[in-house]
Design an enzyme around this catalytic site. Structure first.
Site, PDB file in Angstrom:
ATOM      1  N   ALA A  66       0.870  -1.177   0.000  1.00 39.02           N
ATOM      2  CA  ALA A  66       0.000   0.000   0.000  1.00 39.02           C
ATOM      3  C   ALA A  66       0.905   1.225   0.000  1.00 39.02           C
ATOM      4  CB  ALA A  66      -0.876  -0.017   1.240  1.00 39.02           C
ATOM      5  N   GLY A 112       0.576  -4.958   0.853  1.00 41.83           N
ATOM      6  CA  GLY A 112      -0.577  -5.001  -0.054  1.00 41.83           C
ATOM      7  C   GLY A 112      -0.277  -5.681  -1.385  1.00 41.83           C
ATOM      8  N   GLU A 135       4.526  -5.125   7.370  1.00 40.44           N
ATOM      9  CA  GLU A 135       3.774  -4.037   8.007  1.00 40.44           C
ATOM     10  C   GLU A 135       4.195  -3.739   9.436  1.00 40.44           C
ATOM     11  OE1 GLU A 135       2.449  -6.288   5.992  1.00 40.44           O
ATOM     12  OE2 GLU A 135       0.954  -5.350   4.707  1.00 40.44           O
TER      13      GLU A 135
HETATM   14  N1  CAA Z   1       4.645   3.090  -0.594  1.00 41.68           N
HETATM   15  C1  CAA Z   1       5.050   4.253  -1.096  1.00 41.68           C
HETATM   16  N2  CAA Z   1       6.200   4.391  -1.774  1.00 41.68           N
HETATM   17  C2  CAA Z   1       6.949   3.295  -1.942  1.00 41.68           C
HETATM   18  C3  CAA Z   1       6.589   2.049  -1.427  1.00 41.68           C
HETATM   19  C4  CAA Z   1       5.355   1.970  -0.728  1.00 41.68           C
HETATM   20  N3  CAA Z   1       4.899   0.819  -0.234  1.00 41.68           N
HETATM   21  N4  CAA Z   1       7.544   1.146  -1.737  1.00 41.68           N
HETATM   22  C5  CAA Z   1       8.479   1.810  -2.429  1.00 41.68           C
HETATM   23  N5  CAA Z   1       8.125   3.111  -2.563  1.00 41.68           N
HETATM   24  C6  CAA Z   1       8.850   4.185  -3.230  1.00 41.68           C
HETATM   25  C7  CAA Z   1      10.030   4.668  -2.400  1.00 41.68           C
HETATM   26  O1  CAA Z   1       9.598   5.604  -1.422  1.00 41.68           O
HETATM   27  C8  CAA Z   1      10.898   5.288  -3.486  1.00 41.68           C
HETATM   28  O2  CAA Z   1      10.330   6.538  -3.826  1.00 41.68           O
HETATM   29  P1  CAA Z   1      11.309   7.827  -4.032  1.00 41.68           P
HETATM   30  O3  CAA Z   1      12.215   7.440  -5.173  1.00 41.68           O
HETATM   31  O4  CAA Z   1      10.354   8.934  -4.377  1.00 41.68           O
HETATM   32  O5  CAA Z   1      12.052   8.003  -2.744  1.00 41.68           O
HETATM   33  C9  CAA Z   1      10.657   4.362  -4.678  1.00 41.68           C
HETATM   34  O6  CAA Z   1       9.426   3.684  -4.435  1.00 41.68           O
HETATM   35  C10 CAA Z   1      11.739   3.312  -4.851  1.00 41.68           C
HETATM   36  O7  CAA Z   1      11.857   2.599  -3.632  1.00 41.68           O
HETATM   37  P2  CAA Z   1      13.232   2.457  -2.803  1.00 41.68           P
HETATM   38  O8  CAA Z   1      14.141   3.599  -3.120  1.00 41.68           O
HETATM   39  O9  CAA Z   1      12.878   2.217  -1.382  1.00 41.68           O
HETATM   40  O10 CAA Z   1      13.812   1.136  -3.503  1.00 41.68           O
HETATM   41  P3  CAA Z   1      14.822   0.080  -2.844  1.00 41.68           P
HETATM   42  O11 CAA Z   1      15.277  -0.790  -3.961  1.00 41.68           O
HETATM   43  O12 CAA Z   1      15.861   0.772  -2.010  1.00 41.68           O
HETATM   44  O13 CAA Z   1      13.922  -0.795  -1.824  1.00 41.68           O
HETATM   45  C11 CAA Z   1      11.946  -1.999  -1.164  1.00 41.68           C
HETATM   46  C12 CAA Z   1      12.885  -1.582  -2.340  1.00 41.68           C
HETATM   47  C13 CAA Z   1      12.702  -2.955  -0.237  1.00 41.68           C
HETATM   48  C14 CAA Z   1      10.754  -2.705  -1.785  1.00 41.68           C
HETATM   49  C15 CAA Z   1      11.523  -0.719  -0.384  1.00 41.68           C
HETATM   50  O14 CAA Z   1      11.009   0.222  -1.328  1.00 41.68           O
HETATM   51  C16 CAA Z   1      10.468  -0.954   0.662  1.00 41.68           C
HETATM   52  O15 CAA Z   1      10.770  -1.449   1.735  1.00 41.68           O
HETATM   53  N6  CAA Z   1       9.206  -0.553   0.356  1.00 41.68           N
HETATM   54  C17 CAA Z   1       8.129  -0.620   1.312  1.00 41.68           C
HETATM   55  C18 CAA Z   1       7.629  -2.042   1.495  1.00 41.68           C
HETATM   56  C19 CAA Z   1       6.545  -2.064   2.543  1.00 41.68           C
HETATM   57  O16 CAA Z   1       6.765  -1.779   3.712  1.00 41.68           O
HETATM   58  N7  CAA Z   1       5.321  -2.446   2.117  1.00 41.68           N
HETATM   59  C20 CAA Z   1       4.187  -2.532   2.995  1.00 41.68           C
HETATM   60  C21 CAA Z   1       3.392  -1.252   2.906  1.00 41.68           C
HETATM   61  S1  CAA Z   1       2.149  -1.155   4.134  1.00 41.68           S
HETATM   62  C22 CAA Z   1       0.846  -2.065   3.547  1.00 41.68           C
HETATM   63  O17 CAA Z   1       0.908  -2.648   2.474  1.00 41.68           O
HETATM   64  C23 CAA Z   1      -0.360  -2.044   4.455  1.00 41.68           C
HETATM   65  C24 CAA Z   1      -1.475  -2.944   4.088  1.00 41.68           C
HETATM   66  O18 CAA Z   1      -1.412  -4.158   4.209  1.00 41.68           O
HETATM   67  C25 CAA Z   1      -2.757  -2.355   3.715  1.00 41.68           C
END
Ligand code: CAA
Length: 258
Positions: A66, A112, A135
């Site tokens: 998400a 998500g 999460e």
């Molecule tokens: N939401 C918003 N933006 C996200 C995102 C997310 N879930 N995942 C990645 N992005 C964005 C980053 O903020 C970044 O944006 P900017 O370039 O503007 O800074 C861009 O995508 C590229 O990501 P990274 O620079 O972080 O890429 P990376 O290769 O260093 O890492 C990753 C990759 C390990 C997937 C890392 O992006 C990450 O940990 N993402 C979040 C994963 C996460 O926690 N997901 C769960 C979300 S909560 C949820 O889903 C709740 C639910 O059940 C309803």
């Protein structure tokens, strides 16, 4: 509805739905969830379409979760509504479609994103894919059905471990755990999904829709579980850990939980 974040291709009786926000690793914001709902609804109503494949744009991510930026300042009420609406429009909706949906997991499927893949009827992954429900590292819990569907697919013990540790597992581990059915090189991912879709289209669509309904019926006793998840997902938004976890992600640092 014109789509900003979703692409649809049709190849005779097969449709490919691509989540298309590659700069944000295809993270699901509200707009994308609404667009996906409309796309799946239209395709399900189109009698020509016999199978739908869902995948992510680019080579790095299926869907990285998400959209954390979108919900980082949400209240308990807004968080609860996010989960309730999301489950209704996309995750439950996909699970209960009469048209088979195959998830082609082409990279990160987190939060998500894994929840979307798990709502599909089955999953195929590319060898670079990584899957997890991270999460709790943000001070929140899975809110799009993850606590229910992960336990159904991999069993309670492995689901508990994945959720508590927030660890990502590799595509091969996901296959060993029963989370995905096949692992192939990324270049072979769509061809294999299309081949499986071809086999499905040889069979009766009416019978397949009935089979989907029947398989899903075994999990209706979890309806209450989904509601408990929505409630607890919403409550997370009232905690200091949630504020710290999401702020730390956006500031690209490790969280300091109390
Ligand atoms: N939401 C918003 N933006 C996200 C995102 C997310 N879930 N995942 C990645 N992005 C964005 C980053 O903020 C970044 O944006 P900017 O370039 O503007 O800074 C861009 O995508 C590229 O990501 P990274 O620079 O972080 O890429 P990376 O290769 O260093 O890492 C990753 C990759 C390990 C997937 C890392 O992006 C990450 O940990 N993402 C979040 C994963 C996460 O926690 N997901 C769960 C979300 S909560 C949820 O889903 C709740 C639910 O059940 C309803």
């Amino acid at each position: 509805m014109d789509f900003e974040n979703v692409l649809i291709e049709q190849h005779t009786n097969l449709a490919i739905v691509t989540v298309n926000r590659p700069k944000k690793l295809n993270a699901l914001n509200t707009q994308t969830i609404k667009e996906l709902h409309t796309a799946f609804k239209r395709l399900d109503e189109n009698t020509e379409i016999k199978v739908i494949i869902v995948t992510g744009s680019g080579e790095k991510a299926f869907v990285a979760g998400a959209d954390i930026k979108e919900f980082s300042d949400f209240t308990v009420e807004e968080g609860t509504e996010l989960a309730r609406k999301g489950q209704e429009l996309l995750f439950d909706f996909v699970q209960n479609l009469g048209t088979p949906v195959i998830a082609a997991v082409n990279g990160f499927a987190l939060g998500g994103g894994l929840e979307l893949a798990m709502a599909a009827h089955f999953r195929v992954a590319s060898s670079n894919a990584k899957m997890g429900l991270p999460e709790v590292s943000l001070g929140v819990i899975p809110g799009y059905g993850g606590t229910q569907r992960l336990s159904q697919l991999v069993g309670k013990g492995k689901a508990m471990e994945m959720i508590m540790t927030a660890n990502m597992i590799s595509a091969e581990e996901a296959k060993d755990w029963g989370l995905v059915n096949y692992v192939v090189e990324q270049i072979d991912l769509l061809p294999l999904c299309k081949k499986l879709a071809g086999k499905i289209t040889n069979n009766s669509s009416v019978a397949i829709a009935a089979a989907i309904k029947s398989v899903n019926a075994n999990y209706t006793n979890c309806v209450n579980g989904y509601s408990v998840e929505i409630e607890n997902f919403g409550l997370s938004f009232g905690t200091n850990d949630f504020k710290e976890g999401t702020t730390a992600f956006l500031e690209k640092r490790k969280p300091n939980f109390e």
